[in-house]
Every structure is written in C-alpha cells, then in structure tokens.
Design a protein around this motif. Sequence first.
Motif, PDB file in Angstrom:
ATOM      1  N   THR A  90       0.834  -1.196   0.000  1.00 55.49           N
ATOM      2  CA  THR A  90       0.000   0.000   0.000  1.00 55.49           C
ATOM      3  C   THR A  90       0.872   1.252   0.000  1.00 55.49           C
ATOM      4  N   ALA A  91       0.643   2.125  -0.977  1.00 52.90           N
ATOM      5  CA  ALA A  91       1.464   3.334  -1.129  1.00 52.90           C
ATOM      6  C   ALA A  91       0.924   4.149  -2.298  1.00 52.90           C
ATOM      7  N   VAL A  92       1.462   5.343  -2.428  1.00 54.12           N
ATOM      8  CA  VAL A  92       1.279   6.113  -3.659  1.00 54.12           C
ATOM      9  C   VAL A  92       2.439   5.751  -4.580  1.00 54.12           C
ATOM     10  N   TYR A  93       2.106   5.373  -5.809  1.00 55.52           N
ATOM     11  CA  TYR A  93       3.104   4.938  -6.770  1.00 55.52           C
ATOM     12  C   TYR A  93       3.338   6.045  -7.804  1.00 55.52           C
ATOM     13  N   TYR A  94       4.612   6.241  -8.125  1.00 52.16           N
ATOM     14  CA  TYR A  94       5.014   7.278  -9.068  1.00 52.16           C
ATOM     15  C   TYR A  94       5.928   6.670 -10.140  1.00 52.16           C
ATOM     16  N   CYS A  95       5.816   7.173 -11.352  1.00 52.57           N
ATOM     17  CA  CYS A  95       6.830   6.861 -12.356  1.00 52.57           C
ATOM     18  C   CYS A  95       7.682   8.117 -12.574  1.00 52.57           C
ATOM     19  N   ASN A  96       8.904   7.900 -13.028  1.00 52.69           N
ATOM     20  CA  ASN A  96       9.764   9.047 -13.304  1.00 52.69           C
ATOM     21  C   ASN A  96      10.821   8.725 -14.333  1.00 52.69           C
ATOM     22  N   PHE A  97      11.463   9.753 -14.855  1.00 52.96           N
ATOM     23  CA  PHE A  97      12.639   9.570 -15.691  1.00 52.96           C
ATOM     24  C   PHE A  97      13.476  10.848 -15.617  1.00 52.96           C
ATOM     25  N   GLU A  98      14.740  10.713 -15.999  1.00 52.41           N
ATOM     26  CA  GLU A  98      15.655  11.845 -15.966  1.00 52.41           C
ATOM     27  C   GLU A  98      15.680  12.520 -17.316  1.00 52.41           C
ATOM     28  N   TYR A  99      15.209  13.748 -17.363  1.00 59.58           N
ATOM     29  CA  TYR A  99      15.219  14.562 -18.561  1.00 59.58           C
ATOM     30  C   TYR A  99      16.353  15.564 -18.431  1.00 59.58           C
ATOM     31  N   TYR A 100      16.720  16.217 -19.536  1.00 64.26           N
ATOM     32  CA  TYR A 100      17.859  17.135 -19.455  1.00 64.26           C
ATOM     33  C   TYR A 100      17.567  18.333 -18.546  1.00 64.26           C
ATOM     34  N   THR A 101      16.297  18.594 -18.315  1.00 60.74           N
ATOM     35  CA  THR A 101      15.910  19.700 -17.429  1.00 60.74           C
ATOM     36  C   THR A 101      15.848  19.278 -15.973  1.00 60.74           C
ATOM     37  N   GLY A 102      15.940  17.971 -15.734  1.00 58.12           N
ATOM     38  CA  GLY A 102      15.803  17.463 -14.368  1.00 58.12           C
ATOM     39  C   GLY A 102      14.912  16.235 -14.338  1.00 58.12           C
ATOM     40  N   THR A 103      14.587  15.789 -13.129  1.00 53.33           N
ATOM     41  CA  THR A 103      13.755  14.594 -12.971  1.00 53.33           C
ATOM     42  C   THR A 103      12.295  14.961 -13.200  1.00 53.33           C
ATOM     43  N   ILE A 104      11.647  14.170 -14.024  1.00 56.19           N
ATOM     44  CA  ILE A 104      10.228  14.360 -14.306  1.00 56.19           C
ATOM     45  C   ILE A 104       9.444  13.276 -13.567  1.00 56.19           C
ATOM     46  N   TRP A 105       8.476  13.682 -12.761  1.00 56.33           N
ATOM     47  CA  TRP A 105       7.631  12.767 -11.985  1.00 56.33           C
ATOM     48  C   TRP A 105       6.194  12.843 -12.464  1.00 56.33           C
ATOM     49  N   GLY A 106       5.522  11.718 -12.383  1.00 58.28           N
ATOM     50  CA  GLY A 106       4.085  11.728 -12.566  1.00 58.28           C
ATOM     51  C   GLY A 106       3.416  12.244 -11.305  1.00 58.28           C
ATOM     52  N   GLN A 107       2.095  12.343 -11.360  1.00 58.60           N
ATOM     53  CA  GLN A 107       1.344  12.916 -10.240  1.00 58.60           C
ATOM     54  C   GLN A 107       1.163  11.921  -9.094  1.00 58.60           C
ATOM     55  N   GLY A 108       1.415  10.660  -9.367  1.00 56.63           N
ATOM     56  CA  GLY A 108       1.247   9.620  -8.361  1.00 56.63           C
ATOM     57  C   GLY A 108      -0.141   9.021  -8.405  1.00 56.63           C
TER      58      GLY A 108
END
Length: 115
Positions: A90-108
């Motif tokens: 049980t948790a809030v799950y997020y996806c992410n990746f490293e873009y040249y501007t920084g880390t991009i996260w989903g909203q969860g």
Amino acid sequence: QVQLVESGGGLVRSGGSLRLSCAASGIIFSRYAVGWYRQAPGKQREIVASLNSGGSTNYADSVKGRFTISRDNAKNSVYLEMNSLKPEDTAVYYCNFEYYTGTIWGQGIQVTVSS
C-alpha cells in the motif's frame, strides 16, 4: 510540455493484482530509463523497479518475483504489473525519468491492498 500520467491504481485484496500505467507526452519515452517508485504514509519514497532504454530491468528485493516492469513503445507508455499484492505494498506509486531539465515525476496514484 513533457508530462507523465499514471493510471490503474485502486483498492485490491491481499493476493490480488493491479497493473499501473505511466503514459508519457512530449517525449519519445523509449529513449529513456524509467523508474517506478512508491511512498507509503510516514515513509520515504523508495524505488520499486526500473527499466532502461536497452530493456534491462531491476527490482527492489521486496517485489522481486511479484512485480514486472515493461514498456509499450507504440503507446509511449511504461507499465508495472503487480501480482500477489500484500498490505505492505500500500502506497502512492510514481513513475519518473531523468530529462535534461531534471527529474520528471508523474502525479502519483494510490494503491491500497486490504488484508
């Protein structure tokens, strides 16, 4: 605009399954390594699984053998198949990746596993 949107969360009983989706816009997602993270109440965010552009995967010990990360390049999306779910997932799950501007996260997205 680069954006990640997660979907597929919800409430499931212990032992059940869910499939999370992470859809990307504004980029060609297949060119990037992607991670799934989770954050449970009162705990730090932790990595669950990762998938690089070459297709190699890594999993946290707590989810090995139960979770599978994959991608569909035609849909510009990454998935997290979660089986044999436990209350401790049980948790809030997020996806992410490293873009040249920084880390991009989903909203969860919330995943709740009842005992």
